[in-house]
Design an enzyme around this catalytic site. Sequence first.
Site, short mmCIF file in Angstrom:
data_model
loop_
_atom_site.label_atom_id
_atom_site.label_comp_id
_atom_site.label_asym_id
_atom_site.label_seq_id
_atom_site.Cartn_x
_atom_site.Cartn_y
_atom_site.Cartn_z
N TYR A 126 -39.68 54.93 -23.48
CA TYR A 126 -39.23 56.05 -22.65
C TYR A 126 -40.28 56.23 -21.54
O TYR A 126 -41.01 55.30 -21.22
CB TYR A 126 -39.09 57.28 -23.60
CG TYR A 126 -38.59 58.54 -22.97
CD1 TYR A 126 -37.30 58.63 -22.45
CD2 TYR A 126 -39.40 59.67 -22.90
CE1 TYR A 126 -36.84 59.81 -21.88
CE2 TYR A 126 -38.95 60.86 -22.34
CZ TYR A 126 -37.67 60.92 -21.82
OH TYR A 126 -37.22 62.08 -21.26
N ARG A 179 -31.78 57.92 -8.35
CA ARG A 179 -33.11 58.58 -8.33
C ARG A 179 -33.70 58.42 -9.73
O ARG A 179 -33.54 59.28 -10.56
CB ARG A 179 -32.90 60.03 -7.93
CG ARG A 179 -33.99 60.99 -7.78
CD ARG A 179 -34.90 61.22 -8.97
NE ARG A 179 -34.66 62.43 -9.74
CZ ARG A 179 -34.82 62.50 -11.06
NH1 ARG A 179 -35.20 61.45 -11.77
NH2 ARG A 179 -34.60 63.62 -11.68
N LYS A 197 -33.23 56.96 -22.84
CA LYS A 197 -32.80 58.30 -23.29
C LYS A 197 -32.06 58.16 -24.62
O LYS A 197 -32.22 58.97 -25.52
CB LYS A 197 -31.88 58.95 -22.24
CG LYS A 197 -32.58 59.28 -20.92
CD LYS A 197 -33.21 60.65 -20.93
CE LYS A 197 -34.09 60.86 -19.69
NZ LYS A 197 -34.84 62.11 -19.68
N GLU A 268 -27.70 61.42 -15.87
CA GLU A 268 -29.14 61.23 -15.78
C GLU A 268 -29.53 60.59 -14.46
O GLU A 268 -28.94 59.58 -14.05
CB GLU A 268 -29.58 60.31 -16.94
CG GLU A 268 -31.07 60.25 -17.15
CD GLU A 268 -31.66 61.58 -17.59
OE1 GLU A 268 -31.11 62.19 -18.52
OE2 GLU A 268 -32.67 62.02 -17.00
N ASP A 269 -30.50 61.17 -13.82
CA ASP A 269 -31.14 60.58 -12.64
C ASP A 269 -30.15 60.23 -11.52
O ASP A 269 -30.21 59.13 -10.92
CB ASP A 269 -32.01 59.38 -13.05
CG ASP A 269 -33.26 59.86 -13.82
OD1 ASP A 269 -33.35 61.07 -14.09
OD2 ASP A 269 -34.12 59.03 -14.12
N ASP A 291 -28.95 66.31 -17.45
CA ASP A 291 -30.25 66.47 -18.09
C ASP A 291 -31.33 66.93 -17.10
O ASP A 291 -32.16 67.76 -17.43
CB ASP A 291 -30.62 65.11 -18.71
CG ASP A 291 -31.96 65.13 -19.39
OD1 ASP A 291 -32.28 66.13 -20.05
OD2 ASP A 291 -32.69 64.12 -19.27
N ASP A 292 -31.31 66.37 -15.90
CA ASP A 292 -32.37 66.70 -14.93
C ASP A 292 -32.26 68.13 -14.45
O ASP A 292 -33.26 68.78 -14.19
CB ASP A 292 -32.31 65.73 -13.75
CG ASP A 292 -32.54 64.32 -14.23
OD1 ASP A 292 -33.66 64.01 -14.62
OD2 ASP A 292 -31.56 63.55 -14.27
N ASN A 447 -42.47 62.56 -12.81
CA ASN A 447 -42.63 61.30 -13.54
C ASN A 447 -42.43 60.12 -12.61
O ASN A 447 -41.80 60.27 -11.57
CB ASN A 447 -41.55 61.22 -14.65
CG ASN A 447 -41.73 62.30 -15.68
OD1 ASN A 447 -42.84 62.57 -16.12
ND2 ASN A 447 -40.63 62.94 -16.07
#
Length: 606
Positions: A126, A179, A197, A268-269, A291-292, A447
Amino acid sequence: MTNPDVLTQTSRSFTTTEGHRPTIVHKRSLDILHDPWFNKGTAFSMTERDRLDLRGLLPPNVMSPEQQIERFMADLKRLEVHARDGPSDPNYLAKWRILNRLHDRNETMYYKVLIANIEEYAPIVYTPTVGLVCQNYSGLFRRPRGMYFSAADRGEMMSMVYNWPAEQVDMIVVTDGSRILGLGDLGVQGIGIAIGKLDLYVAAAGINPQRVLPVMIDVGTNNEKLLKNPLYLGLQEHRLDGDEYIEVIDEFMEAVFTRWPHVIVQFEDFQSKWAFKLLQRYRNTYRMFNDDVQGTAGVAIAGLLGAVRAQGRPMIDFPKQKIVVAGAGSAGIGVLNAARKTMARMLGNNESAFESARSQFWVVDAQGLITEERPNIDPEALPFARKVKEASRQGLREGASLVEVVREVKPDVLLGLSAVGGLFSKEVLEALKGSTSTRPAVFAMSNPTKNAECTPEEAFSILGDNIIFASGSPFKDVDLGNGHVGHCNQGNNMYLFPGIGLGTLLSGSRIISDGMLQAAAECLAAYMTEEEVLQGVIYPSTSRIRDITKQVAAAVIKEAIEEDLAEGYREMDARELRKLNENDLVDYVNNNMWSPDYPTLVYKKA
Ligand SMILES: NC(=O)c1ccc[n+]([C@@H]2O[C@H](COP(=O)([O-])OP(=O)(O)OC[C@H]3O[C@@H](n4cnc5c(N)ncnc54)[C@H](O)[C@@H]3O)[C@@H](O)[C@H]2O)c1
Ligand SMILES: O=C(O)C[C@H](O)C(=O)O
Ligand SMILES: [Mg+2]
């Protein structure tokens, strides 16, 4: 990948009550050894070797699962001889390769290793190493994992989705690669983040690994380097945009929910531009969350409440905190909205409380402080734009720099979700020395590691040991040289998303409501004891992730029941669910978590 016909069996069971039943397989011999879902390698007993035509295909010494792991770890640990600290260390990638190969051969053993050593290997499978993996994915790709839907598959997705071998899928993590962490547009290579994830879904939430599906929606990339790289694995065209883009995502959602009506989809992302729009588009019809935006918000709220308690103050003092947020993208705006709502609830939960909560935030993006004077202001950021008069009274103006804002506001909290490594420079941290808080908090949440707004060393060395520090990627605690240790918390959405997914699954809620997300955040906030927070420990260590996930899932189910959203799961129907008290709920969750134990395999003709 696995042959579809073996997947009709369900007894590699999701409920522990069925745990000792054998698993029926419809294959034998080498086919079993090459199937990561059933392979046990040297741990096949002699009777099983006979039953499954494996005799002679393995070295004769039957190993226990513990011996298997010992042998594997001895090999993996060899890398540590020259290991240095840091995600750019080539050993991190080497470890990822070794673990990934194990994942390909023997899933049960892979998750056994991961769960038993989660603190050590979460940073490999991760964040942060997964970032490096995504950057290098075209070179690292060996065996496929997950599904790829591309712009070229328009009109085909409804049938393509049946190519996935599993009859049942509980959790999908989907990305469009636009992203990835703070690394920008990585196109098709972003599949790595969905895989990482889902590894946590299995390790922390006990989702059955046969029921997870990583998905990459490849609508092109705007990364010029990838567009020119002949070895790039994705579509070499610019990203689709506008209605064309939405049509692709719509088609994907319709396809997966048609085949698996109870699946949960985690976005996600996705770049901010689409993250909010897609969330609004789907959240009232499908079991999905971002999630973000939403996971990060909950984790940040839990940390912010922890930072209030760490000052020796009650949580209800939260609405008095002055908070400077650097970054107004999907994560920053998600945190701002949730923090404002939490404050408003504490202030009486009415319109005026909501209005007054807004004045606790100062938002700085790439163009500096956001005020109402900002031309073409992003509608998501508008509610947090400072009024011009109010700003000038504070000696600030549209576009003021982060250091000016920190100097003038003297905030209790400085929170970064900017993806800009080193943004909390010496000058900014020096300015935070003027904070009016008895215990200022620094959240460098971007991150991976190199994108962190500052390191814990930088924060503690400039601000002293009396601060609270959290970062999105893991850092080691800091030896402050005076017998004191500066604690580095990991403020990462990994503490919430697995529990949100598991709680939603086991409640059978049709949607994921704000209340369920809030319950998850409150559960995480309450998880830390008074003693821990006073020592500056505001998030649990990764080693407790399976336990915290269980609690979060139970809190999510409880809220779904209270909001009358819970429709039940398998034999636990909505009425039965309602009879469970808080302890029963935790037991219910616990009993439904998959554990990495080899089942007895029995062959039957298909
Ligand atoms: N810790 C966690 O759990 C967690 C969760 C989600 C996202 N993140 C991290 O947050 C970061 C941002 O994610 P995002 O989706 O919001 O990205 P984004 O690209 O949507 O937003 C980035 C924001 O930062 C701003 N920014 C850029 N340069 C800046 C500067 N010099 N000063 C102040 N602001 C600046 C941009 O204007 C933009 O508003 C990423 O690094 C991501 O990995 C961490
Ligand atoms: O992936 C992570 O580590 C957290 C978060 O989802 C991110 O995008 O940075
Ligand atoms: Mg993310």
